[in-house]
Design a protein around this motif. Structure first.
Motif, mmCIF file in Angstrom:
data_model
loop_
_atom_site.group_PDB
_atom_site.id
_atom_site.type_symbol
_atom_site.label_atom_id
_atom_site.label_comp_id
_atom_site.label_asym_id
_atom_site.label_seq_id
_atom_site.Cartn_x
_atom_site.Cartn_y
_atom_site.Cartn_z
ATOM 1 N N ARG A 10 0.834 -1.201 0.000
ATOM 2 C CA ARG A 10 0.000 0.000 0.000
ATOM 3 C C ARG A 10 0.874 1.260 0.000
ATOM 4 O O ARG A 10 0.616 2.229 -0.706
ATOM 5 C CB ARG A 10 -0.913 -0.005 1.234
ATOM 6 C CG ARG A 10 -2.218 0.730 0.992
ATOM 7 C CD ARG A 10 -3.051 0.784 2.254
ATOM 8 N NE ARG A 10 -3.255 2.163 2.658
ATOM 9 C CZ ARG A 10 -3.467 2.549 3.895
ATOM 10 N NH1 ARG A 10 -3.468 1.668 4.878
ATOM 11 N NH2 ARG A 10 -3.671 3.817 4.153
ATOM 12 N N GLU A 14 1.007 4.253 -2.788
ATOM 13 C CA GLU A 14 0.788 5.677 -2.507
ATOM 14 C C GLU A 14 1.971 6.522 -2.963
ATOM 15 O O GLU A 14 1.797 7.610 -3.488
ATOM 16 C CB GLU A 14 0.526 5.893 -1.010
ATOM 17 C CG GLU A 14 -0.786 5.307 -0.511
ATOM 18 C CD GLU A 14 -2.009 5.968 -1.179
ATOM 19 O OE1 GLU A 14 -1.928 7.180 -1.484
ATOM 20 O OE2 GLU A 14 -3.012 5.264 -1.409
ATOM 21 N N ARG A 17 2.426 7.768 -6.496
ATOM 22 C CA ARG A 17 1.650 8.913 -6.961
ATOM 23 C C ARG A 17 2.441 10.221 -6.885
ATOM 24 O O ARG A 17 2.016 11.232 -7.404
ATOM 25 C CB ARG A 17 0.354 9.022 -6.161
ATOM 26 C CG ARG A 17 -0.598 7.884 -6.497
ATOM 27 C CD ARG A 17 -1.785 7.830 -5.573
ATOM 28 N NE ARG A 17 -2.304 9.161 -5.268
ATOM 29 C CZ ARG A 17 -3.064 9.443 -4.231
ATOM 30 N NH1 ARG A 17 -3.381 8.498 -3.387
ATOM 31 N NH2 ARG A 17 -3.510 10.659 -4.042
#
Lengths: 228, 392
Positions: A10, A14, A17
């Motif tokens: 995860r 993130e 991005r």
């Protein structure tokens, strides 16, 4: 492929991005953070949370700040009769670093670009006109300037210093087609107010030798040469 | 200007290739599909940041690989020596480097190493639509005038913005009235600058063209050209800008309908004539061939006269369809070029005899310098022959 840690996955997702961050760099960062001491990582996480929680836009100039109005707008030493118009709040920092400008700012939030669906109404152009208009309202009766301005601006921003009439608007927009269009548009709207509209010069970067300047830049610098 | 060392990796059929080029003539021979053209296309990449065979970067990557790389060491009389690099990878796109520092804009590269390409594709210049002629003209001027290139790029951007507004308007003028104005002014100013520069270049170019056509054809037919733009005549740039603004007003209704910019240098046309005959409409196959060659030779002459450094000349399979006599005429015309030259050819016929002999005025690109002959097969390059200092 089989994942052993969903949390790591995860975090990588993130981080991907972030601008300029590919999957590989994101993976490296995530693994790096994982190996760091707890407090270091929590400090980073907290900084990120605060960034979103406490940073707001200055209701006067539109730059980012934690106190509204921002420290520049409330600084009584700044000449608030001169406004520098910039596209993004980062530009405020750039100009501040020069120590050349003692006026106040107005952040538009971009430039006019139909291709990106940004029109004049999507930028803080109306707010700029408002600032100019309000500041100059009392100009005809010289004696009443201070009190009038106080009530107008004072209501919105209690700690603002007295607003002197805005006499100059400096356009410090990017020298591309969109910046030009925005400058042209603002200049037109400011005509009725009788303020001086200026723009920063196109020129040659300091510390560069003429030999290495491209002709286009040199040509523009020539066109906007100044007296010695 | 000349290239001294050229390195390619995963460039079309070249896995890993390095050549050290001669300052004068470099002949590259080999069977069809062996990778001759790829060598000079790689040089073109380093000069113009793209392929001259008009294919996308993604198709240049060798089969089964994910990136390509080209690098060249250049030496000139003004900028002593420097390295240009080009990296492309799927996902990361293309980056150009000069002396290992990345260029912010690809356009910063143009003009650093002036280049002229002659290839069978040149036939399009006289035969196809106006796009081909505009892009020939743009490429020719951009290499001598950075300001022009900047104007072109900005004009294109303003036009894109303006077209978007026209689309957004949905045919209603009132909706975009105020917004359109700021783009009209910029379009007209930059457009006028482009037209001025094109007109000035074409005036000079016409004379070179006449000379070169005579050289390649041996005939007295006089080639001329007519530049068709937004106005027949005008005074200075300011006046042209005003004309441009008026033209925009005239076509406003139609622009709203068609949702695009309908006047400007992006619709310019250059018409070529031989005596009074419109080449595009009435030219014979041979006339097309000679005219397009003359166009490129004229470009070479413009550069030779106007630039501080001689351009690099790239000749791709130029003689493939020419008879012996024509070939000799062309070789003679090219022999005047004293800068570096690269020639690709499938057959070894006319060259081993003519070009490498020091006599008879042959030896295109010789100048005072050395020749090299490379053979290519299946993406591998071998130096077949080298002659250092071939006399003068």
């Amino acid at each position: 492929m089989q994942m052993t840690s969903e949390a790591l996955e995860r975090a990588i997702e993130e981080l991907t991005r972030l601008p300029g961050t590919g999957r590989k760099s994101a993976q490296r960062m995530a693994v790096f953070l994982l190996k760091q001491k707890d407090e270091k990582v929590f400090a980073l996480a907290d900084a990120l949370v605060q960034l979103k929680k406490s940073v707001v836009r200055c209701s006067s100039c539109g730059t980012i700040t934690e106190q509204d109005p921002c420290p520049i707008c409330v600084n009584p030493k700044r000449q608030n009769g001169v406004i520098c118009v910039v596209e993004e709040f980062q530009d405020v920092y750039l100009i501040e670093k020069t120590n050349e400008f003692s006026g106040v700012y107005h952040v538009l939030g971009g430039s006019i670009s139909p291709l990106e669906n940004v029109g004049p109404d999507d930028l803080r152009i109306r707010e700029l006109l408002e600032r100019v208009r309000i500041s100059r309202e009392g100009m005809k009766g010289e004696n009443t300037v201070e009190t009038e301005v106080e009530t107008e601006v004072g209501a919105a921003a209690h700690s603002m210093p007295d607003q002197t009439p805005i006499t100059e608007v400096v356009l410090a927009l990017n020298p591309d087609a969109e910046g030009e269009a925005t400058a042209y548009y603002i200049n037109k709207l400011l005509q009725p107010y009788n303020v001086k509209v200026t723009r920063i010069a196109y020129g040659i970067p300091m510390g560069t030798e003429l030999e290495y300047i491209d002709e286009a830049t040199l040509g523009r610098a020539f066109a906007s040469r100044t007296a010695f | 200007m000349r290239i001294e060392r050229l390195t390619l990796r995963n460039f079309r059929n070249h896995g890993e290739t390095e050549i050290v080029a001669a300052p004068g003539l470099n002949l590259i021979t080999g069977p069809n599909g062996s990778g001759k053209t790829n060598l000079i296309d790689a040089i073109h990449y380093l000069c113009m940041s793209r392929s001259f065979v008009m294919s996308g970067d993604q198709y240049v990557v060798k089969n089964g690989e994910s990136y390509f790389m080209v690098e060249g060491d250049f030496r000139g009389s003004i900028r002593a020596s420097f390295t240009v690099g080009c990296n492309y990878s799927r996902g990361q796109g293309k980056k150009m480097f000069v002396n290992d520092s990345p260029l912010e804009k690809l356009s910063d590269l143009i003009g650093r190493v002036p280049v002229v390409v002659m290839s069978p594709e040149d036939l399009k210049l006289t035969r196809d639509g106006p796009v081909e002629r505009r892009s020939f003209l743009d490429s020719m001027i951009s290499q001598v005038d950075q300001r022009y290139l900047r104007d072109l790029l900005e004009y294109r951007q303003v036009r894109r913005q303006r077209n978007k507004l026209l689309q957004d308007a949905g045919g209603r003028w009132s909706v975009i009235r105020d917004s359109l104005e700021v783009w009209d002014r910029q379009l007209a100013e930059r457009g006028a600058a482009i037209i001025q520069t094109r007109a000035a270049m074409l005036e000079r170019f016409a004379e070179y063209l006449a000379t070169e056509y005579r050289t390649v054809s041996g005939l007295m037919l006089k080639p001329t050209l007519r530049y068709r733009t937004i106005a027949e005549e005008w005074g200075d740039a300011a006046e042209l800008t005003e004309i441009f603004m008026r033209r925009l007003e005239e076509v406003r209704e139609r622009e709203l309908e068609r949702e695009q910019t309908l006047v400007g240098p992006h619709r310019d046309e250059i018409v070529f004539y031989l005596d009074d005959m419109d080449i595009r409409k009435y030219g014979s196959q041979g006339q097309h061939r000679l005219f397009s060659m003359a166009l490129k030779l004229a470009q070479l002459s413009v550069y030779t006269d106007e630039l501080d450094d001689l351009p690099i000349l790239l000749l791709d399979d130029l003689f493939g369809n020419l008879d012996q006599q024509k070939t000799e005429t062309i070789v003679k015309a090219l022999a005047r070029h004293r800068g570096q030259t690269f020639i690709t050819a499938a057959s070894e016929q006319p060259y081993d005899e003519g070009l490498f002999r020091g006599d008879g005025g042959a030896g295109a690109g010789s100048g005072s310098s050395a020749h090299r002959w490379f053979t290519v097969s299946e993406g591998k390059v071998h130096l077949k022959f080298t002659e250092e200092n071939h006399g003068i």
